[in-house]
Write a protein that holds these residues in place. Structure first.
Motif, PDB file in Angstrom:
ATOM      1  N   LEU A 199     -13.951   7.835  16.933  1.00  0.00           N
ATOM      2  CA  LEU A 199     -12.704   8.254  16.260  1.00  0.00           C
ATOM      3  C   LEU A 199     -12.931   8.487  14.769  1.00  0.00           C
ATOM      4  CD1 LEU A 199     -10.003   5.858  17.792  1.00  0.00           C
ATOM      5  CD2 LEU A 199     -10.571   8.192  18.465  1.00  0.00           C
ATOM      6  N   ARG A 200     -13.795   7.666  14.158  1.00  0.00           N
ATOM      7  CA  ARG A 200     -14.054   7.828  12.721  1.00  0.00           C
ATOM      8  C   ARG A 200     -15.535   7.560  12.492  1.00  0.00           C
ATOM      9  NH1 ARG A 200     -10.731   4.085   8.571  1.00  0.00           N
ATOM     10  NH2 ARG A 200     -12.161   2.456   9.280  1.00  0.00           N
ATOM     11  N   VAL A 246      -5.778  -2.095  20.162  1.00  0.00           N
ATOM     12  CA  VAL A 246      -5.972  -2.786  18.882  1.00  0.00           C
ATOM     13  C   VAL A 246      -7.394  -2.506  18.382  1.00  0.00           C
ATOM     14  CG1 VAL A 246      -6.640  -4.945  20.068  1.00  0.00           C
ATOM     15  CG2 VAL A 246      -5.809  -5.025  17.711  1.00  0.00           C
ATOM     16  N   GLY A 247      -7.537  -2.307  17.088  1.00  0.00           N
ATOM     17  CA  GLY A 247      -8.865  -2.148  16.469  1.00  0.00           C
ATOM     18  C   GLY A 247      -9.380  -3.521  16.063  1.00  0.00           C
ATOM     19  N   PRO A 285      -5.999  -3.316   6.501  1.00  0.00           N
ATOM     20  CA  PRO A 285      -6.442  -1.953   6.215  1.00  0.00           C
ATOM     21  C   PRO A 285      -7.262  -1.998   4.917  1.00  0.00           C
ATOM     22  CG  PRO A 285      -4.260  -2.232   5.325  1.00  0.00           C
ATOM     23  CD  PRO A 285      -4.695  -3.593   5.851  1.00  0.00           C
ATOM     24  N   SER A 286      -7.676  -0.854   4.416  1.00  0.00           N
ATOM     25  CA  SER A 286      -8.384  -0.830   3.135  1.00  0.00           C
ATOM     26  C   SER A 286      -7.425  -1.211   2.003  1.00  0.00           C
ATOM     27  CB  SER A 286      -8.976   0.564   2.903  1.00  0.00           C
ATOM     28  OG  SER A 286      -7.979   1.545   3.042  1.00  0.00           O
ATOM     29  N   GLY A 322      -3.888   6.959  12.359  1.00  0.00           N
ATOM     30  CA  GLY A 322      -4.037   6.886  10.911  1.00  0.00           C
ATOM     31  C   GLY A 322      -4.711   8.115  10.335  1.00  0.00           C
ATOM     32  N   ILE A 367     -15.336   3.893  13.781  1.00  0.00           N
ATOM     33  CA  ILE A 367     -14.385   3.439  14.810  1.00  0.00           C
ATOM     34  C   ILE A 367     -14.708   4.096  16.150  1.00  0.00           C
ATOM     35  CG2 ILE A 367     -11.964   3.225  15.498  1.00  0.00           C
ATOM     36  CD1 ILE A 367     -11.118   3.360  12.629  1.00  0.00           C
ATOM     37  N   LYS A 398       0.810  -1.224   0.000  1.00  0.00           N
ATOM     38  CA  LYS A 398       0.000   0.000   0.000  1.00  0.00           C
ATOM     39  C   LYS A 398       0.841   1.271   0.000  1.00  0.00           C
ATOM     40  CE  LYS A 398      -3.345   0.846   2.590  1.00  0.00           C
ATOM     41  NZ  LYS A 398      -4.745   1.105   2.669  1.00  0.00           N
ATOM     42  N   LEU A 443       1.038   0.671  19.072  1.00  0.00           N
ATOM     43  CA  LEU A 443       0.108   1.140  20.103  1.00  0.00           C
ATOM     44  C   LEU A 443      -0.195   0.033  21.122  1.00  0.00           C
ATOM     45  CD1 LEU A 443      -2.552   2.898  17.844  1.00  0.00           C
ATOM     46  CD2 LEU A 443      -0.815   4.008  19.255  1.00  0.00           C
ATOM     47  N   LEU A 451      -3.378  -1.380  11.705  1.00  0.00           N
ATOM     48  CA  LEU A 451      -4.328  -2.175  10.920  1.00  0.00           C
ATOM     49  C   LEU A 451      -5.493  -2.592  11.822  1.00  0.00           C
ATOM     50  CD1 LEU A 451      -1.774  -4.584   9.161  1.00  0.00           C
ATOM     51  CD2 LEU A 451      -2.420  -2.239   8.541  1.00  0.00           C
TER      52      LEU A 451
END
Ligand code: AMP
Ligand code: MG
Length: 315
Positions: free
Chosen positions: A187-188, A111-112, A135-136, A220, A176, A49, A108, A57
């Motif tokens: 967050l998003r 974790v997502g 990720p995308s 990000g 998110i 990417k 970090l 991620l």
């Protein structure tokens, strides 16, 4: 490198489990996946990417039983959001299990985690039988890929496999919510709206709340995002303007006069779903400017506004 195109979730899962990198469809956007147990493959996701290493991620799971391998100290707000919105277009940021490699989380301590609802994604994750960091599936900075063709255009020759599915039904990245602190924080913005989240966790705050003292931001989000080659011009519903040549328009209202290419959407859902593919279509036709109607901050409008502001370099 040869990029295999396949319709078989089984073939794609076997490729992933051999330590290689696989793009797969989800309801939000296509993801570029690697097993969290294959550090070399994780590295290759970033390389393919052109993604900065500190941009974490999201870990994708099939079953809630996998959560314990990924996160620790899952609080009651996170539980409520999981009960209500998993599987679906919601990512939760949680304290990470020390077993998750630092490369996945950009170093970090959190974790997502997301559990997608798309049936092809679910079949792929079930057969992979491991958490998949993704990720995308687009070149860093460009609009996310919402079809397998868009993935192929960006990443052919750089990744091992594309699992073909239908175009993404939502077309915008997941919502998110950070649940690693004392209060949930948006967050998003995404298809699970702020208003929907408030019905489950009324205390939820947004990142931009001025009275919150420096909440932790999603790393990000500091990078440029979603930007086509064409310049983005944000416009409002009541504006009528004549436009420069080689311009395009996307929005809910009538297009301005003299526009060469336009997409008038029936509702916000269609606007969100079409936005990134429209950006890519404009670039392929050499359009120089894209006029984009800025929706209000209500419901799905918040997520569309966010993507438009970032694409225009205003956020
Ligand atoms: P993408 O799906 O390409 O938008 O990439 C995943 C995004 O999720 C990152 O750019 C971050 O904004 C966000 N993210 C993933 N993990 C974390 C985390 N642990 N803390 C905060 N944000 C995260
Ligand atoms: Mg992305």
């Amino acid at each position: 490198m040869q990029t295999t195109l396949t319709d078989s979730a089984e073939e794609a899962a076997a490729i992933l489990n051999s330590g290689r990198v696989v793009a797969f469809p989800t309801e939000t956007v296509y993801g570029l996946g690697a097993s969290i147990y294959h550090p070399e493959a994780i590295k290759r996701v970033f390389q393919a990417k052109g993604r900065p290493g500190d941009n974490p991620l999201i870990v994708h799971i099939y079953s809630l039983e996998q959560l314990a391998d990924i996160a620790v100290e899952i609080n009651s707000d996170a539980r409520k959001l999981i009960d209500r919105f998993f599987p679906g277009p919601l990512t939760l940021v949680l304290k990470k299990n020390p077993l998750i490699p630092d490369a996945v989380t950009g170093g970090l301590a959190t974790v997502g985690v997301r559990c997608p609802a798309n049936p092809v994604a679910r079949e792929f994750l079930r057969l992979s039988a491991c958490p998949v960091a993704a990720p995308s599936a687009n070149l860093s900075g460009l609009p996310s890929a919402t079809s397998w063709e868009a993935v192929y255009e960006d990443l052919e020759g750089k990744i091992d496999c594309v699992l073909r599915g239908n175009p993404s039904s939502i077309g915008l990245e997941s919502t998110i919510v950070d649940c690693s602190g004392s209060k949930p924080l948006l967050l998003r913005a995404g298809a699970i709206t702020f208003e929907q989240l408030q019905t489950v966790v009324p205390e939820i705050a947004t990142n931009t709340n001025p009275d919150k003292q420096a909440p932790p931001k999603s790393p990000g989000l500091k990078y440029p995002h979603y930007a086509p080659k064409a310049a983005i011009i944000l416009c409002h519903t009541d504006e009528t303007r004549s436009v420069a040549p080689s311009s395009a328009y996307i929005g809910l209202s009538e297009p301005p006069e003299g526009i060469s290419l336009f997409k008038r959407c029936q509702n916000l859902e269609e606007y969100g779903c079409e936005l990134f593919s429209f950006f890519r279509r404009c670039d392929s036709k050499g359009i120089e400017r894209i006029y984009c109607e800025l929706p209000s901050n209500q419901g799905l409008g918040r997520a569309i506004r966010d993507r438009l502001m970032r694409a225009a370099g205003k956020k």
